[in-house]
Design a protein around this motif. Structure first.
Motif, PDB file in Angstrom:
ATOM      1  N   ARG A  44     -11.066   9.624 -16.181  1.00 33.65           N
ATOM      2  CA  ARG A  44     -12.224   9.450 -17.057  1.00 33.65           C
ATOM      3  C   ARG A  44     -12.349  10.701 -17.900  1.00 33.65           C
ATOM      4  O   ARG A  44     -11.793  11.758 -17.581  1.00 33.65           O
ATOM      5  CB  ARG A  44     -13.504   9.272 -16.230  1.00 33.65           C
ATOM      6  N   TYR A  45     -13.072  10.582 -19.006  1.00 30.34           N
ATOM      7  CA  TYR A  45     -13.395  11.763 -19.791  1.00 30.34           C
ATOM      8  C   TYR A  45     -14.596  12.465 -19.170  1.00 30.34           C
ATOM      9  O   TYR A  45     -15.472  11.825 -18.578  1.00 30.34           O
ATOM     10  CB  TYR A  45     -13.707  11.372 -21.230  1.00 30.34           C
ATOM     11  N   GLY A  46     -14.624  13.783 -19.295  1.00 28.57           N
ATOM     12  CA  GLY A  46     -15.747  14.513 -18.742  1.00 28.57           C
ATOM     13  C   GLY A  46     -15.459  15.999 -18.671  1.00 28.57           C
ATOM     14  O   GLY A  46     -14.568  16.508 -19.358  1.00 28.57           O
ATOM     15  N   ASP A  47     -16.202  16.711 -17.801  1.00 23.81           N
ATOM     16  CA  ASP A  47     -15.987  18.142 -17.637  1.00 23.81           C
ATOM     17  C   ASP A  47     -14.752  18.383 -16.775  1.00 23.81           C
ATOM     18  O   ASP A  47     -14.020  17.455 -16.435  1.00 23.81           O
ATOM     19  CB  ASP A  47     -17.230  18.813 -17.069  1.00 23.81           C
ATOM     20  N   ALA A  48     -14.520  19.639 -16.419  1.00 24.39           N
ATOM     21  CA  ALA A  48     -13.283  19.983 -15.715  1.00 24.39           C
ATOM     22  C   ALA A  48     -13.154  19.290 -14.367  1.00 24.39           C
ATOM     23  O   ALA A  48     -12.037  19.128 -13.856  1.00 24.39           O
ATOM     24  CB  ALA A  48     -13.190  21.499 -15.542  1.00 24.39           C
ATOM     25  N   SER A  49     -14.267  18.852 -13.803  1.00 22.95           N
ATOM     26  CA  SER A  49     -14.200  18.155 -12.514  1.00 22.95           C
ATOM     27  C   SER A  49     -13.501  16.803 -12.619  1.00 22.95           C
ATOM     28  O   SER A  49     -13.161  16.198 -11.596  1.00 22.95           O
ATOM     29  CB  SER A  49     -15.603  17.965 -11.930  1.00 22.95           C
ATOM     30  N   PRO A  88      -5.814  25.273 -25.313  1.00 20.22           N
ATOM     31  CA  PRO A  88      -7.252  25.010 -25.351  1.00 20.22           C
ATOM     32  C   PRO A  88      -7.624  23.630 -25.881  1.00 20.22           C
ATOM     33  O   PRO A  88      -8.662  23.077 -25.495  1.00 20.22           O
ATOM     34  CB  PRO A  88      -7.777  26.117 -26.278  1.00 20.22           C
ATOM     35  N   THR A  89      -6.777  23.050 -26.730  1.00 15.80           N
ATOM     36  CA  THR A  89      -7.067  21.721 -27.252  1.00 15.80           C
ATOM     37  C   THR A  89      -7.203  20.689 -26.139  1.00 15.80           C
ATOM     38  O   THR A  89      -7.906  19.686 -26.283  1.00 15.80           O
ATOM     39  CB  THR A  89      -5.955  21.280 -28.223  1.00 15.80           C
ATOM     40  N   GLU A  90      -6.541  20.946 -25.009  1.00 16.91           N
ATOM     41  CA  GLU A  90      -6.602  19.986 -23.906  1.00 16.91           C
ATOM     42  C   GLU A  90      -7.992  19.883 -23.292  1.00 16.91           C
ATOM     43  O   GLU A  90      -8.325  18.869 -22.675  1.00 16.91           O
ATOM     44  CB  GLU A  90      -5.567  20.346 -22.846  1.00 16.91           C
ATOM     45  N   THR A  91      -8.818  20.919 -23.451  1.00 14.94           N
ATOM     46  CA  THR A  91     -10.188  20.801 -22.955  1.00 14.94           C
ATOM     47  C   THR A  91     -10.960  19.771 -23.773  1.00 14.94           C
ATOM     48  O   THR A  91     -11.770  19.021 -23.231  1.00 14.94           O
ATOM     49  CB  THR A  91     -10.918  22.154 -22.993  1.00 14.94           C
ATOM     50  N   ALA A  92     -10.680  19.742 -25.080  1.00 10.94           N
ATOM     51  CA  ALA A  92     -11.339  18.749 -25.938  1.00 10.94           C
ATOM     52  C   ALA A  92     -10.834  17.345 -25.632  1.00 10.94           C
ATOM     53  O   ALA A  92     -11.608  16.379 -25.606  1.00 10.94           O
ATOM     54  CB  ALA A  92     -11.105  19.085 -27.406  1.00 10.94           C
ATOM     55  N   LEU A  93      -9.521  17.215 -25.369  1.00 14.32           N
ATOM     56  CA  LEU A  93      -8.975  15.913 -24.999  1.00 14.32           C
ATOM     57  C   LEU A  93      -9.601  15.426 -23.696  1.00 14.32           C
ATOM     58  O   LEU A  93     -10.023  14.277 -23.591  1.00 14.32           O
ATOM     59  CB  LEU A  93      -7.458  16.007 -24.860  1.00 14.32           C
ATOM     60  N   ARG A  94      -9.662  16.325 -22.716  1.00 16.49           N
ATOM     61  CA  ARG A  94     -10.243  15.969 -21.408  1.00 16.49           C
ATOM     62  C   ARG A  94     -11.694  15.523 -21.529  1.00 16.49           C
ATOM     63  O   ARG A  94     -12.149  14.616 -20.834  1.00 16.49           O
ATOM     64  CB  ARG A  94     -10.165  17.197 -20.483  1.00 16.49           C
ATOM     65  N   ALA A  95     -12.431  16.166 -22.437  1.00 14.17           N
ATOM     66  CA  ALA A  95     -13.845  15.848 -22.621  1.00 14.17           C
ATOM     67  C   ALA A  95     -14.074  14.588 -23.446  1.00 14.17           C
ATOM     68  O   ALA A  95     -15.205  14.121 -23.565  1.00 14.17           O
ATOM     69  CB  ALA A  95     -14.557  17.027 -23.275  1.00 14.17           C
ATOM     70  N   GLY A  96     -13.013  14.027 -24.029  1.00 14.98           N
ATOM     71  CA  GLY A  96     -13.144  12.823 -24.837  1.00 14.98           C
ATOM     72  C   GLY A  96     -13.438  13.090 -26.292  1.00 14.98           C
ATOM     73  O   GLY A  96     -13.656  12.150 -27.068  1.00 14.98           O
TER      74      GLY A  96
END
Length: 318
Positions: A19-24, A52-60
Motif C-alpha cells: 500500500r502507499y503510505g509512510d515508511a511503515s 530520495p525519489t523512492e520516498t515519494a513513490l512509496r507515499a503515493g
C-alpha cells in the motif's frame, strides 16, 4: 538467499510495499523467486542504492506520473552477478558482474532484468558500490552534458552538491573544465571540495544570494527542492543569457535578462552509463558511498531521508 518448502515455489527476500503510505508500509518479506524471460538475466543482487525519489513513490505522490502494481518491490539501482540467462541473451553469461537501472524490483535477493538495460560493472570498485551509479549518475550526466551543455571555462553553481546526484554533478562539471561553486553543509564540504568544487557555500549559515558568489554563473544546476520565494531568486544568480537546469523544483525563467530555465526528468540510457563507468575505471569519477546497511533496514533509511539525515549514497545489501 532462496528458500524452498515441499510443494511450494522457491522464494527470496524482498523489500516491498502493499500500500502507499509512510515508511511503515515497507515490508521485508518472502517473495516469489523470479524466472528470467528469453531476453532477460537473473541477477543475484549485490546491492541496491537509496534514491530520495523512492520516498515519494512509496507515499503515493508519484502515482499519476509513475503508477506501479502492488505489491511493489522497491530499489531502482542494481549491481550483482548473473546467475541465469534467457535463451535470447548473447551479451552476458553466468558469473558476469553487472550494473543497471531497473526502476523498481532491485530491493531483493534476486531480480530479473532485460539484458539491454545492463552494463558490465566497473572492476575498479567493489561490486556493491557500483549500485550507487545508475540513477544518480545518469541524472547528473544528463543535467551536466545534455541539458546544461557544460564547457571548459564556464562558471557552474551546483545547488545541493552534498546529495547523491550532486556529488556526480560536481565531478562531471569539474571534469569538463568548469569552475564549480557548490552549496553544501559542513559535513559534506570536504568531500565536495575533493570532487572538484573550487568554492563552497554553507547553505546552513549563508543564504544563497548574489552576494555569496564571486560573480554570476553561466549555469545553475538546482538539485534540491526549494520554496517559491527562493526559487524566484535563483535566476538572479545567473548571468544574462545563462541557463538553469533543475531536477527538483521548477525554477522560473527571467525573460528580461534572457535567463532560461529547464526542469528535467532523467531517463535510462545504458550508453551513457557505460561512459560514466569508463570515467570511474580511469579514476576521473569516484563513488561517494556514505553508508552501507542491510536491505531489511530500508524503512529506517526512508525515515532518515525524510528527516534530512541522508548524505551521499546509501547502499542496501540483501
Amino acid at each position: 538467499m532462496t528458500t524452498t518448502t515441499p510443494g511450494s515455489s522457491p522464494s527470496m527476500k524482498a523489500a516491498r510495499i502493499h500500500r502507499y503510505g509512510d515508511a511503515s508500509a515497507i515490508r521485508y518479506e518472502d517473495a516469489p523467486l523470479p524466472t528470467p524471460a528469453a531476453d532477460e538475466v537473473l541477477v543475484r543482487v549485490a546491492a541496491t542504492s537509496f534514491n530520495p525519489t523512492e520516498t515519494a513513490l512509496r507515499a503515493g505522490l508519484l502515482h499519476g506520473f509513475l503508477p506501479v502494481d502492488l505489491p511493489f518491490t522497491l530499489g531502482w539501482d542494481v549491481s550483482g552477478v548473473v546467475t541465469e540467462v534467457g535463451s535470447d541473451v548473447r551479451d552476458f553469461a553466468i558469473g558476469d558482474r553487472i550494473v543497471g537501472r531497473l526502476d523498481g524490483r532491485a530491493g531483493a535477493t534476486y531480480v530479473t532484468a532485460p539484458a539491454r538495460l545492463l552494463a558490465a560493472a566497473p572492476a575498479s570498485v567493489p561490486l556493491a558500490h557500483a549500485a550507487a551509479l545508475p540513477v544518480a549518475g545518469l541524472t547528473a550526466w544528463q543535467a551536466v552534458f545534455e541539458h546544461g551543455r557544460v564547457r571548459e571555462g564556464q562558471r557552474v553553481l551546483v545547488n545541493g552538491a552534498g546529495g547523491g546526484v550532486g556529488g556526480f554533478a560536481t565531478q562531471l562539471a569539474a571534469h569538463a573544465g568548469a569552475d564549480v561553486t557548490a552549496t553544501a553543509s559542513a559535513r559534506s564540504a570536504a568531500t565536495v571540495r575533493q570532487q572538484g568544487a573550487r568554492r563552497i557555500i554553507d547553505y546552513t549559515s549563508t543564504p544563497l544570494t548574489a552576494a555569496a558568489l564571486d560573480s554570476p554563473v553561466d549555469l545553475l544546476l538546482n538539485l534540491v527542492p526549494v520554496g517559491a520565494t527562493e526559487a524566484a531568486t535563483l535566476p538572479g544568480l545567473v548571468r544574462p543569457g545563462g541557463h538553469i537546469v533543475s531536477i527538483a523544483t521548477p525554477i522560473p525563467s527571467d525573460t528580461d535578462r534572457s535567463v532560461t530555465s529547464q526542469h528535467m526528468v532523467a531517463r535510462n540510457d545504458v550508453s551513457q552509463l557505460r561512459e560514466l563507468i569508463a570515467l570511474v575505471e580511469r579514476g576521473a569519477v569516484t563513488i561517494d558511498v556514505t553508508e552501507t546497511r542491510p536491505l531489511e533496514e530500508l524503512a529506517e533509511v526512508h525515515r532518515s531521508s525524510e528527516a534530512g539525515g541522508v548524505r551521499g549514497k546509501v547502499l542496501l545489501v540483501p
